[in-house]
Design a protein around this motif. Structure first.
Motif, PDB file in Angstrom:
ATOM      1  N   VAL A 113       0.857  -1.187   0.000  1.00  0.00           N
ATOM      2  CA  VAL A 113       0.000   0.000   0.000  1.00  0.00           C
ATOM      3  C   VAL A 113       0.889   1.230   0.000  1.00  0.00           C
ATOM      4  O   VAL A 113       1.646   1.459   0.947  1.00  0.00           O
ATOM      5  CB  VAL A 113      -0.926   0.010   1.229  1.00  0.00           C
ATOM      6  N   ASP A 114       0.814   2.018  -1.068  1.00  0.00           N
ATOM      7  CA  ASP A 114       1.636   3.221  -1.210  1.00  0.00           C
ATOM      8  C   ASP A 114       0.701   4.428  -1.229  1.00  0.00           C
ATOM      9  O   ASP A 114      -0.030   4.670  -2.195  1.00  0.00           O
ATOM     10  CB  ASP A 114       2.451   3.154  -2.506  1.00  0.00           C
ATOM     11  N   ALA A 115       0.705   5.188  -0.140  1.00  0.00           N
ATOM     12  CA  ALA A 115      -0.206   6.316   0.023  1.00  0.00           C
ATOM     13  C   ALA A 115       0.529   7.616  -0.279  1.00  0.00           C
ATOM     14  O   ALA A 115       1.255   8.140   0.564  1.00  0.00           O
ATOM     15  CB  ALA A 115      -0.777   6.339   1.437  1.00  0.00           C
ATOM     16  N   SER A 189     -11.236  -2.939   3.367  1.00  0.00           N
ATOM     17  CA  SER A 189     -11.980  -3.894   2.545  1.00  0.00           C
ATOM     18  C   SER A 189     -11.032  -4.788   1.754  1.00  0.00           C
ATOM     19  O   SER A 189     -11.293  -5.985   1.570  1.00  0.00           O
ATOM     20  CB  SER A 189     -12.923  -3.153   1.593  1.00  0.00           C
ATOM     21  N   VAL A 190      -9.912  -4.228   1.285  1.00  0.00           N
ATOM     22  CA  VAL A 190      -8.925  -5.028   0.560  1.00  0.00           C
ATOM     23  C   VAL A 190      -8.266  -6.037   1.500  1.00  0.00           C
ATOM     24  O   VAL A 190      -8.118  -7.219   1.163  1.00  0.00           O
ATOM     25  CB  VAL A 190      -7.866  -4.113  -0.093  1.00  0.00           C
ATOM     26  N   LEU A 191      -7.884  -5.578   2.693  1.00  0.00           N
ATOM     27  CA  LEU A 191      -7.268  -6.493   3.652  1.00  0.00           C
ATOM     28  C   LEU A 191      -8.222  -7.615   4.042  1.00  0.00           C
ATOM     29  O   LEU A 191      -7.806  -8.771   4.215  1.00  0.00           O
ATOM     30  CB  LEU A 191      -6.822  -5.723   4.897  1.00  0.00           C
ATOM     31  N   ASP A 192      -9.495  -7.298   4.184  1.00  0.00           N
ATOM     32  CA  ASP A 192     -10.479  -8.315   4.554  1.00  0.00           C
ATOM     33  C   ASP A 192     -10.688  -9.344   3.441  1.00  0.00           C
ATOM     34  O   ASP A 192     -10.927 -10.522   3.706  1.00  0.00           O
ATOM     35  CB  ASP A 192     -11.824  -7.659   4.888  1.00  0.00           C
ATOM     36  N   ASP A 193     -10.591  -8.890   2.195  1.00  0.00           N
ATOM     37  CA  ASP A 193     -10.832  -9.788   1.067  1.00  0.00           C
ATOM     38  C   ASP A 193      -9.609 -10.616   0.686  1.00  0.00           C
ATOM     39  O   ASP A 193      -9.739 -11.649   0.033  1.00  0.00           O
ATOM     40  CB  ASP A 193     -11.293  -8.989  -0.159  1.00  0.00           C
ATOM     41  N   PHE A 194      -8.431 -10.155   1.070  1.00  0.00           N
ATOM     42  CA  PHE A 194      -7.189 -10.841   0.686  1.00  0.00           C
ATOM     43  C   PHE A 194      -6.370 -11.113   1.944  1.00  0.00           C
ATOM     44  O   PHE A 194      -5.300 -10.536   2.151  1.00  0.00           O
ATOM     45  CB  PHE A 194      -6.408 -10.001  -0.327  1.00  0.00           C
ATOM     46  N   THR A 195      -6.870 -12.008   2.777  1.00  0.00           N
ATOM     47  CA  THR A 195      -6.273 -12.233   4.089  1.00  0.00           C
ATOM     48  C   THR A 195      -4.942 -12.977   4.026  1.00  0.00           C
ATOM     49  O   THR A 195      -4.199 -12.981   5.002  1.00  0.00           O
ATOM     50  CB  THR A 195      -7.246 -13.026   4.975  1.00  0.00           C
ATOM     51  N   GLY A 196      -4.627 -13.601   2.905  1.00  0.00           N
ATOM     52  CA  GLY A 196      -3.389 -14.362   2.816  1.00  0.00           C
ATOM     53  C   GLY A 196      -2.167 -13.533   2.490  1.00  0.00           C
ATOM     54  O   GLY A 196      -1.066 -14.081   2.374  1.00  0.00           O
ATOM     55  N   TYR A 197      -2.333 -12.223   2.377  1.00  0.00           N
ATOM     56  CA  TYR A 197      -1.225 -11.352   1.986  1.00  0.00           C
ATOM     57  C   TYR A 197      -0.730 -10.532   3.188  1.00  0.00           C
ATOM     58  O   TYR A 197      -1.526 -10.058   3.996  1.00  0.00           O
ATOM     59  CB  TYR A 197      -1.663 -10.394   0.878  1.00  0.00           C
ATOM     60  N   VAL A 198       0.583 -10.370   3.263  1.00  0.00           N
ATOM     61  CA  VAL A 198       1.195  -9.566   4.314  1.00  0.00           C
ATOM     62  C   VAL A 198       1.202  -8.106   3.858  1.00  0.00           C
ATOM     63  O   VAL A 198       1.779  -7.784   2.815  1.00  0.00           O
ATOM     64  CB  VAL A 198       2.633 -10.024   4.603  1.00  0.00           C
ATOM     65  N   PRO A 199       0.580  -7.186   4.611  1.00  0.00           N
ATOM     66  CA  PRO A 199       0.527  -5.785   4.183  1.00  0.00           C
ATOM     67  C   PRO A 199       1.780  -5.011   4.590  1.00  0.00           C
ATOM     68  O   PRO A 199       2.259  -5.148   5.715  1.00  0.00           O
ATOM     69  CB  PRO A 199      -0.710  -5.249   4.905  1.00  0.00           C
ATOM     70  N   LEU A 200       2.276  -4.217   3.652  1.00  0.00           N
ATOM     71  CA  LEU A 200       3.358  -3.281   3.936  1.00  0.00           C
ATOM     72  C   LEU A 200       2.920  -1.907   3.433  1.00  0.00           C
ATOM     73  O   LEU A 200       2.591  -1.744   2.262  1.00  0.00           O
ATOM     74  CB  LEU A 200       4.668  -3.690   3.251  1.00  0.00           C
ATOM     75  N   PHE A 201       2.913  -0.927   4.337  1.00  0.00           N
ATOM     76  CA  PHE A 201       2.436   0.420   4.027  1.00  0.00           C
ATOM     77  C   PHE A 201       3.626   1.355   3.860  1.00  0.00           C
ATOM     78  O   PHE A 201       4.566   1.332   4.649  1.00  0.00           O
ATOM     79  CB  PHE A 201       1.544   0.938   5.153  1.00  0.00           C
ATOM     80  N   THR A 202       3.550   2.208   2.840  1.00  0.00           N
ATOM     81  CA  THR A 202       4.604   3.178   2.590  1.00  0.00           C
ATOM     82  C   THR A 202       3.983   4.444   2.014  1.00  0.00           C
ATOM     83  O   THR A 202       2.766   4.573   1.932  1.00  0.00           O
ATOM     84  CB  THR A 202       5.677   2.588   1.643  1.00  0.00           C
ATOM     85  N   GLY A 203       4.811   5.405   1.631  1.00  0.00           N
ATOM     86  CA  GLY A 203       4.326   6.640   1.022  1.00  0.00           C
ATOM     87  C   GLY A 203       4.227   7.794   2.008  1.00  0.00           C
ATOM     88  O   GLY A 203       4.172   7.594   3.228  1.00  0.00           O
ATOM     89  N   GLY A 204       4.186   9.000   1.466  1.00  0.00           N
ATOM     90  CA  GLY A 204       4.161  10.200   2.293  1.00  0.00           C
ATOM     91  C   GLY A 204       2.975  10.282   3.226  1.00  0.00           C
ATOM     92  O   GLY A 204       3.069  10.855   4.320  1.00  0.00           O
ATOM     93  N   ASP A 205       1.811   9.742   2.827  1.00  0.00           N
ATOM     94  CA  ASP A 205       0.627   9.715   3.684  1.00  0.00           C
ATOM     95  C   ASP A 205       0.388   8.332   4.267  1.00  0.00           C
ATOM     96  O   ASP A 205      -0.701   8.046   4.792  1.00  0.00           O
ATOM     97  CB  ASP A 205      -0.612  10.149   2.883  1.00  0.00           C
ATOM     98  N   GLY A 206       1.398   7.489   4.187  1.00  0.00           N
ATOM     99  CA  GLY A 206       1.214   6.113   4.624  1.00  0.00           C
ATOM    100  C   GLY A 206       1.263   5.906   6.120  1.00  0.00           C
ATOM    101  O   GLY A 206       0.661   4.953   6.634  1.00  0.00           O
TER     102      GLY A 206
END
Length: 237
Positions: A113-115, A189-206
């Motif tokens: 997730v790149d915000a 909603s994306v995290l709930d639908d794709f539970t098998g993926y490890v989330p990594l957040f980045t970006g200036g508003d991340g």
């Protein structure tokens, strides 16, 4: 070989450099202030730019000449990434580098997730297949859409934006809180639908988004992706 890594975004330029002493140095500036920067003496300057930006390209070439490596499109034959786009050159180089950088931190299926100016979500399988993604307006773009296209919704000068998620009590607070909730709801909603993926957040508003979602924040995934290039594809410099 010493390399200056430069991330040229839509609004700002950020850079990272590891000195001879092993210490990592960081900085940033507006596009208009590039000429005034005191860059370190390096063998190469590797620039990731979200668009071609000939003016910035010209300025940096004046400073680095043949040492400049300008990267505005993903590389098509990188060992750690397989494209899903039928026209891979249309994938934003920032999204591509963020996925390469994320791979340095986990071998799992990843959700990056790149915000930034846009809020992007990309899926990278454990065997480095890009499985697609989503793009929606980021915080600033979403606000601008309302300010510019609605008659009664405007940024009144006597109102102050808030980072709170509670109902606003003036127009600016209503807009900022509403957009933040909208972004949280979309990502959740994306995290709930794709539970098998490890989330990594980045970006200036991340960072605020990562805090709201109670997940780690990785501020330098693009630089980590550039490091991957330096260690692999560009190792023959």
């Amino acid at each position: 070989m010493s390399v200056l890594l430069i991330d040229a975004g839509n609004t700002r330029i950020k850079w990272r450099y590891q000195g001879d002493d092993g210490a990592v140095h960081r900085g940033g500036c507006a596009h208009a202030d590039v000429a005034a920067q005191q860059w370190p003496a390096v063998d190469r300057a590797l620039v990731a730019s979200v668009h071609d930006n000939p003016g910035l390209h010209r300025q940096l070439h004046q400073q680095f000449a043949e040492r400049l490596v300008w990267l505005s499109h993903p590389l098509l034959d990188h060992d750690h990434f397989r494209h899903c786009y039928s026209h891979p050159e249309r994938l934003g180089v920032d999204r591509w580098l963020a996925m390469l950088g994320a791979r340095k931190h986990s071998d799992a299926d990843l959700l990056v997730v790149d915000a930034g100016t846009a809020l992007t979500v990309d899926f990278l399988s454990s065997d480095n297949q890009h499985e697609g993604g989503f793009i929606v307006p980021g915080l600033t773009l979403a606000q601008q859409a309302l300010w510019q296209n609605t008659e009664r919704v405007r940024p009144y000068q006597d109102e102050v934006a808030s980072e709170q998620l509670q109902p606003g009590r003036d127009t600016v607070q209503c807009v900022t809180a509403g957009i933040r909730r909208q972004q949280i709801a979309f990502v959740r909603s994306v995290l709930d639908d794709f539970t098998g993926y490890v989330p990594l957040f980045t970006g200036g508003d991340g960072e605020w988004l990562a805090v709201a979602m109670d997940v780690p924040y990785w501020p330098e995934l693009i630089f980590d992706g550039l490091d991957t290039l330096c260690a692999g594809y560009f190792s023959a410099w």
